[in-house]
Design an enzyme around this catalytic site. Sequence first.
Site, PDB file in Angstrom:
ATOM      1  N   LYS A 205       0.867  -1.184   0.000  1.00 40.72           N
ATOM      2  CA  LYS A 205       0.000   0.000   0.000  1.00 40.72           C
ATOM      3  C   LYS A 205       0.899   1.229   0.000  1.00 40.72           C
ATOM      4  CE  LYS A 205      -3.300   2.659   2.743  1.00 40.72           C
ATOM      5  NZ  LYS A 205      -2.489   3.883   2.506  1.00 40.72           N
ATOM      6  N   GLU A 286       8.079   2.588  12.075  1.00 46.19           N
ATOM      7  CA  GLU A 286       8.924   3.774  12.217  1.00 46.19           C
ATOM      8  C   GLU A 286       7.976   4.957  12.166  1.00 46.19           C
ATOM      9  OE1 GLU A 286      10.562   6.936  12.188  1.00 46.19           O
ATOM     10  OE2 GLU A 286      10.686   6.647  10.027  1.00 46.19           O
ATOM     11  N   CYS A 320      11.746  12.201   8.967  1.00 45.19           N
ATOM     12  CA  CYS A 320      11.581  11.866  10.384  1.00 45.19           C
ATOM     13  C   CYS A 320      12.869  12.149  11.154  1.00 45.19           C
ATOM     14  CB  CYS A 320      11.167  10.409  10.540  1.00 45.19           C
ATOM     15  SG  CYS A 320      12.180   9.255   9.618  1.00 45.19           S
ATOM     16  N   GLU A 416       6.050  17.061  16.456  1.00 45.20           N
ATOM     17  CA  GLU A 416       6.646  16.887  15.125  1.00 45.20           C
ATOM     18  C   GLU A 416       5.884  17.737  14.109  1.00 45.20           C
ATOM     19  OE1 GLU A 416       8.439  13.299  12.459  1.00 45.20           O
ATOM     20  OE2 GLU A 416       6.414  12.996  13.231  1.00 45.20           O
TER      21      GLU A 416
END
Length: 515
Positions: A205, A286, A320, A416
């Site tokens: 996906k 992650e 990230c 974040e």
Amino acid sequence: MVVSYSHEPFINFKEENNTRRFQESLAYIKTQLGKHYPLVINGERIETDEKTLSFNPANKDEVIGSVSLANKELAEHAMQSALDAFESWKKWLPEHRADILFRAAAIMRRRKHEFSSYLVKEAGKPWNEADADTAEAIDFLEYYARQVIELKDGVPVKSRQGEYNQYNYVPLGVGIIISPFNFPLAIMAGTATAAIVTGNTILLKPAGATPVIAAKFVELMEEAGLPKGVLNFVPCRGAEVGDYLVEHPKTRFISFTGSREVGCRIYEKAAKVQVGQKWLKRVIAEMGGKDTVVVDKDADLDLAASSIVYSAFGFAGQKCSAGSRAVVHQDVYDEVLEKAVTLTKKLTVGNPEEVSTYMGPVIHEASYKKIMSYIEVGKEEGKLIAGGNGDDSKGYFIQPTIFADVDENARLMQEEIFGPVVAFSKAKDFNHMMEIANNTDYGLTGALLTQNREHIERAREEFHVGNLYFNRGCTGAIVGYQPFGGFNMSGTDSKAGGPDYLLLHMQAKTTSETF
């Protein structure tokens, strides 16, 4: 014999020949825009009524391509195809599975500029970032192929007199690979092929913003000789079909890269044992970071400033690993801040198709709005001293932004943002630096700039991140050199590009024969 590993070199675009070839590749990709990409299930191309369009984030009116979307019925078809293919694929010799990855890497290397050009157009990556993404994808293919050859005979264990013991690894089954937009080739290819080369079959996906790159990769794997049903391409809506696959009783593992919110939801859903499920699902996740570049009072201040700037603004901060927090010793704070602002104001923001562009757009409208809202938060929490402006008239462009004098517990220092925003915070001493560095929910990357050996050794023990760098920026892990993965809410510390990553896709089996 396993050949020693070295990573794919980056292209030097200061050389005129390289620049010309990349421009030719971009021109070719423009002739390929607007094509449609169907699902691929058991090797069959399947068109659906529901489709999604992929747009160029630097030119939001330009369509990169359209992609069919799977519904639950087609997702179930893909699952059954993967289950059927697993029965034969798991019996392939590991070295033969590895050969397919080696061939795929060779094909990608020959078409490197082509794949990088798709990254420029669909992900908005500037040339150097796109080239690094493709190089990393090649690295993953070759590294995991070599790793599975090293693991094929298992690990030696002791045998007593009159018995023979063996410890081998066997594949898990069918996995769901959910890949991100920010490294839409490298991470997608790495997570997919790690599962495949270890004998599993997968449903892929791709990220909703970058499905065309994934479709091109699926074509490449077919060209490399991957049997049908091993890799099934199923773009879909995550909230409905994605959840269906995560919860499916035949799903053996989920490999996810993306946001903390989605990762935690996957972890929760995967934990529930469904009717007919014989195993506990494995989750490889992650989930982002809030990464800190720490500058000591005796650091090389020019290196410190450049480390902060390039860690924060590479690929518009959409990593990230991006250094979105700069924690600087009070004695050198003003000087480092001034140097960082000077560097930032020299960065070129614009069309990533131009070789001179350092920073392109953010990925889409939702991301643009989120980042701009954080900039408004930053104006309340700190002092805006660079950037702060956005322009979404043609694409989703945001100027690299620096906020100074931000409290260590402010939202800008804790949440974040995933955009080109960095917050500066002042530290009293080294103890205070380590305290701030560890005061987030995340633990992915970090960097310490210092000449103090004692502080380096203390940080090695105290700075709680999965990837810690000394006297450099906190982004840019190389496959096989700096295995990548984080602690705490950054995920399951699954070290991609490391010696134990493939083991996450297998289970150990002990056999003991008595004579």
